[in-house]
Design a protein around this motif. Sequence first.
Motif, PDB file in Angstrom:
ATOM      1  N   HIS A  32       0.832  -1.207   0.000  1.00  0.00           N
ATOM      2  CA  HIS A  32       0.000   0.000   0.000  1.00  0.00           C
ATOM      3  C   HIS A  32       0.869   1.260   0.000  1.00  0.00           C
ATOM      4  O   HIS A  32       1.973   1.283   0.506  1.00  0.00           O
ATOM      5  N   SER A  33       0.320   2.300  -0.578  1.00  0.00           N
ATOM      6  CA  SER A  33       1.049   3.542  -0.818  1.00  0.00           C
ATOM      7  C   SER A  33       1.399   4.259   0.474  1.00  0.00           C
ATOM      8  O   SER A  33       0.600   4.321   1.411  1.00  0.00           O
ATOM      9  N   LEU A  34       2.610   4.826   0.509  1.00  0.00           N
ATOM     10  CA  LEU A  34       3.022   5.735   1.572  1.00  0.00           C
ATOM     11  C   LEU A  34       3.162   7.121   0.958  1.00  0.00           C
ATOM     12  O   LEU A  34       3.711   7.278  -0.131  1.00  0.00           O
ATOM     13  N   GLU A  35       2.690   8.136   1.670  1.00  0.00           N
ATOM     14  CA  GLU A  35       2.560   9.465   1.067  1.00  0.00           C
ATOM     15  C   GLU A  35       3.603  10.468   1.540  1.00  0.00           C
ATOM     16  O   GLU A  35       4.221  11.148   0.737  1.00  0.00           O
ATOM     17  N   ASN A  36       3.779  10.603   2.852  1.00  0.00           N
ATOM     18  CA  ASN A  36       4.637  11.668   3.354  1.00  0.00           C
ATOM     19  C   ASN A  36       5.267  11.235   4.671  1.00  0.00           C
ATOM     20  O   ASN A  36       4.836  10.262   5.282  1.00  0.00           O
ATOM     21  N   LEU A  37       6.289  11.984   5.089  1.00  0.00           N
ATOM     22  CA  LEU A  37       6.952  11.650   6.343  1.00  0.00           C
ATOM     23  C   LEU A  37       7.519  12.894   6.992  1.00  0.00           C
ATOM     24  O   LEU A  37       7.813  13.885   6.323  1.00  0.00           O
ATOM     25  N   ALA A  38       7.652  12.809   8.314  1.00  0.00           N
ATOM     26  CA  ALA A  38       8.351  13.814   9.101  1.00  0.00           C
ATOM     27  C   ALA A  38       9.316  13.076  10.010  1.00  0.00           C
ATOM     28  O   ALA A  38       9.039  11.955  10.450  1.00  0.00           O
ATOM     29  N   LEU A 276      13.785   2.913  -6.182  1.00  0.00           N
ATOM     30  CA  LEU A 276      12.576   3.669  -5.852  1.00  0.00           C
ATOM     31  C   LEU A 276      11.418   3.318  -6.775  1.00  0.00           C
ATOM     32  O   LEU A 276      11.580   3.249  -7.998  1.00  0.00           O
ATOM     33  N   VAL A 277      10.231   3.132  -6.183  1.00  0.00           N
ATOM     34  CA  VAL A 277       9.017   2.841  -6.947  1.00  0.00           C
ATOM     35  C   VAL A 277       8.009   3.955  -6.685  1.00  0.00           C
ATOM     36  O   VAL A 277       7.358   3.988  -5.647  1.00  0.00           O
ATOM     37  N   ASN A 278       7.930   4.909  -7.597  1.00  0.00           N
ATOM     38  CA  ASN A 278       7.034   6.056  -7.471  1.00  0.00           C
ATOM     39  C   ASN A 278       7.238   6.798  -6.158  1.00  0.00           C
ATOM     40  O   ASN A 278       6.347   6.837  -5.289  1.00  0.00           O
ATOM     41  N   PRO A 279       8.403   7.414  -5.977  1.00  0.00           N
ATOM     42  CA  PRO A 279       8.698   8.117  -4.724  1.00  0.00           C
ATOM     43  C   PRO A 279       7.748   9.281  -4.490  1.00  0.00           C
ATOM     44  O   PRO A 279       7.329   9.961  -5.429  1.00  0.00           O
ATOM     45  N   SER A 280       7.427   9.505  -3.202  1.00  0.00           N
ATOM     46  CA  SER A 280       6.407  10.496  -2.870  1.00  0.00           C
ATOM     47  C   SER A 280       6.907  11.624  -1.971  1.00  0.00           C
ATOM     48  O   SER A 280       6.332  12.710  -1.993  1.00  0.00           O
ATOM     49  N   SER A 281       7.951  11.395  -1.158  1.00  0.00           N
ATOM     50  CA  SER A 281       8.423  12.464  -0.282  1.00  0.00           C
ATOM     51  C   SER A 281       9.838  12.169   0.177  1.00  0.00           C
ATOM     52  O   SER A 281      10.354  11.055   0.010  1.00  0.00           O
ATOM     53  N   ALA A 282      10.461  13.188   0.789  1.00  0.00           N
ATOM     54  CA  ALA A 282      11.850  13.065   1.235  1.00  0.00           C
ATOM     55  C   ALA A 282      12.075  13.978   2.431  1.00  0.00           C
ATOM     56  O   ALA A 282      11.536  15.086   2.487  1.00  0.00           O
ATOM     57  N   ALA A 283      12.905  13.516   3.386  1.00  0.00           N
ATOM     58  CA  ALA A 283      13.242  14.329   4.556  1.00  0.00           C
ATOM     59  C   ALA A 283      14.560  13.831   5.131  1.00  0.00           C
ATOM     60  O   ALA A 283      14.803  12.616   5.185  1.00  0.00           O
ATOM     61  N   PHE A 284      15.402  14.756   5.575  1.00  0.00           N
ATOM     62  CA  PHE A 284      16.688  14.391   6.151  1.00  0.00           C
ATOM     63  C   PHE A 284      16.536  13.938   7.597  1.00  0.00           C
ATOM     64  O   PHE A 284      15.656  14.401   8.325  1.00  0.00           O
ATOM     65  N   THR A 299       7.548   5.969  -0.710  1.00  0.00           N
ATOM     66  CA  THR A 299       7.121   5.771  -2.088  1.00  0.00           C
ATOM     67  C   THR A 299       5.683   5.265  -2.123  1.00  0.00           C
ATOM     68  O   THR A 299       5.189   4.674  -1.159  1.00  0.00           O
ATOM     69  N   ARG A 300       5.036   5.497  -3.243  1.00  0.00           N
ATOM     70  CA  ARG A 300       3.691   4.955  -3.431  1.00  0.00           C
ATOM     71  C   ARG A 300       3.732   3.460  -3.709  1.00  0.00           C
ATOM     72  O   ARG A 300       2.686   2.815  -3.809  1.00  0.00           O
ATOM     73  N   GLY A 301       4.935   2.914  -3.832  1.00  0.00           N
ATOM     74  CA  GLY A 301       5.104   1.471  -3.888  1.00  0.00           C
ATOM     75  C   GLY A 301       5.223   0.848  -2.516  1.00  0.00           C
ATOM     76  O   GLY A 301       5.497  -0.354  -2.398  1.00  0.00           O
ATOM     77  N   GLY A 302       5.031   1.646  -1.451  1.00  0.00           N
ATOM     78  CA  GLY A 302       5.034   1.119  -0.097  1.00  0.00           C
ATOM     79  C   GLY A 302       6.415   0.976   0.509  1.00  0.00           C
ATOM     80  O   GLY A 302       6.596   0.223   1.467  1.00  0.00           O
ATOM     81  N   GLN A 303       7.390   1.738   0.019  1.00  0.00           N
ATOM     82  CA  GLN A 303       8.759   1.616   0.507  1.00  0.00           C
ATOM     83  C   GLN A 303       9.141   2.751   1.459  1.00  0.00           C
ATOM     84  O   GLN A 303       8.661   3.880   1.323  1.00  0.00           O
ATOM     85  N   ILE A 304      10.041   2.439   2.390  1.00  0.00           N
ATOM     86  CA  ILE A 304      10.817   3.446   3.099  1.00  0.00           C
ATOM     87  C   ILE A 304      12.274   3.189   2.732  1.00  0.00           C
ATOM     88  O   ILE A 304      12.790   2.087   2.917  1.00  0.00           O
ATOM     89  N   VAL A 305      12.922   4.219   2.182  1.00  0.00           N
ATOM     90  CA  VAL A 305      14.255   4.085   1.608  1.00  0.00           C
ATOM     91  C   VAL A 305      15.181   5.099   2.259  1.00  0.00           C
ATOM     92  O   VAL A 305      14.773   6.239   2.524  1.00  0.00           O
ATOM     93  N   ALA A 306      16.425   4.701   2.516  1.00  0.00           N
ATOM     94  CA  ALA A 306      17.444   5.598   3.036  1.00  0.00           C
ATOM     95  C   ALA A 306      18.483   5.856   1.947  1.00  0.00           C
ATOM     96  O   ALA A 306      19.008   4.914   1.349  1.00  0.00           O
ATOM     97  N   VAL A 307      18.766   7.129   1.705  1.00  0.00           N
ATOM     98  CA  VAL A 307      19.765   7.526   0.707  1.00  0.00           C
ATOM     99  C   VAL A 307      20.941   8.160   1.432  1.00  0.00           C
ATOM    100  O   VAL A 307      20.770   9.121   2.201  1.00  0.00           O
ATOM    101  N   ASP A 308      22.146   7.664   1.190  1.00  0.00           N
ATOM    102  CA  ASP A 308      23.353   8.203   1.815  1.00  0.00           C
ATOM    103  C   ASP A 308      23.869   9.353   0.953  1.00  0.00           C
ATOM    104  O   ASP A 308      24.386   9.136  -0.142  1.00  0.00           O
ATOM    105  N   THR A 309      23.702  10.588   1.442  1.00  0.00           N
ATOM    106  CA  THR A 309      24.102  11.767   0.670  1.00  0.00           C
ATOM    107  C   THR A 309      25.456  12.312   1.108  1.00  0.00           C
ATOM    108  O   THR A 309      25.825  13.421   0.708  1.00  0.00           O
ATOM    109  N   SER A 310      26.190  11.567   1.929  1.00  0.00           N
ATOM    110  CA  SER A 310      27.449  12.089   2.492  1.00  0.00           C
ATOM    111  C   SER A 310      28.498  12.373   1.421  1.00  0.00           C
ATOM    112  O   SER A 310      29.414  13.152   1.663  1.00  0.00           O
TER     113      SER A 310
END
Length: 314
Positions: A32-38, A276-284, A299-310
């Motif tokens: 199921h889709s995930l929309e936003n995060l804080a 990523l499958v249809n990403p929906s939001s991003a927060a550091f 993501t709207r594909g139901g994922q929580i993903v961590a991106v290493d931006t270092s």
Amino acid sequence: MWLVNLLLLLEFAGCGIATFPARLLFQTPDGHSLENLAVRPSSKLLVTSTVLPTLQTFDPTSANSILDDVFTFPNANGLSGIAEYRPDVYAIAVSVRNASATPPAAEPGTVVIWSLDFTAGSTPSDFTARIAASIPQSMFLNGLSVVPGNPDLVLAADSLLGLAFEVNVRTGAVRVLIQDAAMTPIGVSGPPPVLGINGLHVRDGLLYFTNGQRQTFSRVPLGGGAVEALGSGAFDDFTLDSAGRAWLATNPGQLTLITPLRNGTFEEETVVDTLLVNPSSAAFGRGGGRETKTLYMTTRGGQIVAVDTSGGDA
């Protein structure tokens, strides 16, 4: 002149960033889709879904973490935007009908703003919940953002009306802050739902926003004025870092980085193009160290993903 040209060439060269590594932290079992995060001060995530009436939490620092329920909003069908307007106090856009319906939440006043205060209890998991504001004229609220220096104000993007509401979460007062053709979906064809302004954030007196149907990333002075186009892509929500760079969830499966350059232009590049499958939001992340260099995405594909931006420090 040769020195100016050299400096500009060096600046462009310095902005070249390789693809950042992305890691899947969680996949919803039913997709199921995930929309936003804080991101809370504790580094735990608060996660919304347009198909669930329940705010959920996820601990990205714990191995084998799962989504846990925090609070189910009464008479609700889905949640969209979330924004921390005071320390560990959050505004959430709550829909009282299914936001995935066609057309989505088409009746005025079907979305209200709730407030969850995690500072009111004796433990980090305690909270109080209340309705902060009703917006009778709203059609489909999407992204939420705070206004720096005004802790009682939240901005809400109405994707169908093509405008940004200003909401006072203390008094419940609501007014239209900015309405512009660049925020509307009008005149752009496409499969339903046809949505305009999506994510929005404020920085240095400017409102940055995406328009999903027009595939634009723009900014406009909070007091009104000309809209400036900054980038083009199938953008959803986004976040701004301390250097003024925008990290945008981009469909169907990318993370886009837009960097302001000293010559007044902007550089746009794809920094994640896998997983990523249809990403929906991003927060550091928060809390210092590695967390502040980790970009969390839903993501709207139901994922929580961590991106290493270092590897991409400005």
